[in-house]
Scaffold this active site. Structure first.
Site, short mmCIF file in Angstrom:
data_model
loop_
_atom_site.label_atom_id
_atom_site.label_comp_id
_atom_site.label_asym_id
_atom_site.label_seq_id
_atom_site.Cartn_x
_atom_site.Cartn_y
_atom_site.Cartn_z
N SER A 19 0.84 -1.21 0.00
CA SER A 19 0.00 0.00 0.00
C SER A 19 0.87 1.26 0.00
O SER A 19 2.08 1.20 0.26
CB SER A 19 -0.91 0.02 1.23
OG SER A 19 -1.88 -0.99 1.19
N SER A 66 -7.96 1.17 -3.68
CA SER A 66 -8.08 1.11 -2.21
C SER A 66 -6.71 1.06 -1.55
O SER A 66 -6.54 1.52 -0.42
CB SER A 66 -8.89 -0.12 -1.81
OG SER A 66 -8.22 -1.32 -2.12
N SER A 69 -5.30 4.92 -1.50
CA SER A 69 -6.18 6.00 -1.08
C SER A 69 -6.25 5.99 0.44
O SER A 69 -7.30 5.84 1.04
CB SER A 69 -7.58 5.83 -1.69
OG SER A 69 -8.40 6.95 -1.43
N CYS A 104 -4.91 -0.63 8.78
CA CYS A 104 -4.23 -1.05 7.55
C CYS A 104 -2.96 -1.78 7.96
O CYS A 104 -2.02 -1.16 8.47
CB CYS A 104 -3.89 0.14 6.65
SG CYS A 104 -2.92 -0.37 5.20
N LYS A 274 -14.12 -7.26 5.47
CA LYS A 274 -13.62 -7.68 4.17
C LYS A 274 -14.32 -8.97 3.75
O LYS A 274 -14.84 -9.71 4.59
CB LYS A 274 -12.11 -7.94 4.21
CG LYS A 274 -11.28 -6.75 4.68
CD LYS A 274 -11.43 -5.56 3.77
CE LYS A 274 -10.46 -4.45 4.17
NZ LYS A 274 -10.72 -3.19 3.42
N HIS A 310 -8.44 -7.12 -4.42
CA HIS A 310 -7.14 -6.53 -4.11
C HIS A 310 -6.07 -7.13 -5.00
O HIS A 310 -6.12 -8.30 -5.34
CB HIS A 310 -6.81 -6.80 -2.64
CG HIS A 310 -5.73 -5.95 -2.07
ND1 HIS A 310 -4.40 -6.28 -2.19
CD2 HIS A 310 -5.77 -4.78 -1.39
CE1 HIS A 310 -3.66 -5.35 -1.59
NE2 HIS A 310 -4.47 -4.43 -1.09
N MET A 314 -4.34 -7.50 1.65
CA MET A 314 -4.28 -6.54 2.73
C MET A 314 -3.56 -7.17 3.92
O MET A 314 -3.76 -8.35 4.22
CB MET A 314 -5.68 -6.11 3.15
CG MET A 314 -6.53 -5.55 2.01
SD MET A 314 -7.26 -6.84 0.96
CE MET A 314 -8.62 -7.36 1.99
N GLY A 315 -2.73 -6.39 4.60
CA GLY A 315 -1.99 -6.94 5.74
C GLY A 315 -2.90 -7.43 6.84
O GLY A 315 -2.66 -8.48 7.45
#
Length: 392
Positions: A19, A66, A69, A104, A274, A310, A314-315
């Protein structure tokens, strides 16, 4: 006609994991934006370039995905035995909305480095060489995260040979530990079950593991929803009907998890939960052309963020994957072959990722004690962002 001139705000643009985000020290924000409220949200929206009906964020720092941002606000910690308070804001692209409901995990890898460089970690805790252990209080979800930041000659070491699928160039490895990663104060499995039948009117009924670990996540079985688990972004993001189905599933899942009371509230809570789907390990070609074989991974997982598949993982969702894999009987665990495990390597659209997790039963309920993974981070630009002075 006179117009209010632009103002300058000290900021740093950083890649963390897969990200990118704009980082601020709370003390550097205009006074009205140092607390929660419309002024803070409006500043972050203008910095990122939202809302943008074109979906490009051309007039801001956002990258129209995503993953790009995102905003971060850091401050010296108000919590005992912590160095820095970390607040994450996920900025919507086409709407005037900043979602503060979750963390995040990718940008977490950059929090320690920024805190060290920004004077938010006491000097006597920073080694000249070796590893600086930064104790982070994640203010969105009120959890502790430990970042192990490499140091050389008293400065953060950013360059290195650690490779992370989804990131083009190697960098220094940053090990991140998510302590007690169950999200929020509720049960890790809010329905009380490892697997539920999730009924989604007009769509179907699906087996689902709904877990609060890292970030609230709804795991589905790939072939139950018409996929094989090897999909890349275009296969789903280019299908508006599929995206609408996933959003409907997400909304009904959010109600079942107790995150919202009615599906109409899901539009104001885009960051969480999610939705992900998993499948047994298999061969596929990643988005970079890299061959991933069934021997490389334990399970294949794809996840959606802010309404789109994605490009990697995502972490925080990786924490959810690792935790679910460690608990016998969840859909992720079963797709990975079942049984007890403390480490899982999963395949995502950009390649693979290894996550360690520890979970145990206490009084009949599962709880996660720790999840750990390696990421990397690098400062891309530092200085000031400028926005019109009447933006907030």
């Amino acid at each position: 006609m006179s117009h209010v001139p632009q103002i300058k705000i000290p900021a740093t643009y950083i890649r963390g994991g897969t990200s990118k985000g704009v980082f601020f020290r709370r003390q550097d924000l205009p006074e009205s934006a140092q607390v929660a409220g419309a002024a803070r949200d409006n500043i972050l929206l203008r910095v990122i370039g939202s809302p943008d009906p074109y979906g490009k964020q051309t007039d801001g720092m956002g990258g129209a995905t995503s993953s790009t941002s995102k905003t971060v606000i850091l401050d010296k910690s108000s919590q005992p035995d912590h160095d820095v308070d970390y607040l994450f804001g996920q900025v919507a692209i086409d709407r005037a909305f900043v979602d503060w409901s979750g963390n995040c995990g990718n940008l977490t890898a950059a929090v320690g480095a920024f805190a060290i460089s920004g004077g938010l970690v006491d000097a006597d805790r920073i080694p000249q060489d070796g590893v600086c252990v930064v104790r982070i209080w994640q203010a969105n979800i009120k959890k502790t995260i430990i970042a192990h930041v490499p140091m050389t000659n008293g400065e953060v070491q950013e360059t290195g040979d650690f490779e992370l699928d989804g990131v083009t160039f190697p960098a220094a490895e940053v090990q991140v530990e998510f302590m007690d990663p169950a999200d929020g104060d509720g049960a890790m499995f809010p329905t009380g079950n490892l697997v539920d039948d999730l009924e989604v009117p007009g769509v179907g009924t699906f087996k689902a593991t709904m877990i609060n670990a890292g970030i609230p996540t709804i795991f589905l079985i790939a072939d139950e929803i018409g996929y094989d688990g090897t999909e890349l972004q275009d296969a789903i993001n280019g299908d508006p009907a599929a995206l609408e189905r996933f959003e409907t599933i997400r909304a009904y899942g959010a109600v079942r998890m107790g995150l919202i009371e009615d599906i109409s509230e899901a539009v104001a809570r885009q960051h969480t939960p999610k939705v992900a789907f998993c499948a047994p390990a298999q061969n596929y070609v990643s988005s970079s052309g890299k061959q991933v074989t069934s021997d490389d991974i334990d399970v294949a997982v794809r996840a959606l963020s802010m309404g789109k598949l994605h490009h990697a993982m995502m972490g925080t969702a990786a924490v959810a994957i690792g935790t679910a894999a460690a608990i016998p009987g969840t859909l992720v665990n079963l797709a990975a072959g079942g049984g007890e495990r403390s480490v899982v390597t999963f395949g995502h659209p950009s390649g693979t990722l290894k996550v360690g997790a520890e979970a145990k039963q206490v009084d009949g309920e599962w709880t996660a004690t720790k999840a750990i993974m390696s990421r990397s981070a690098r400062v891309l630009m530092e200085g000031w962002v400028r926005i019109p002075g009447d933006s907030f």
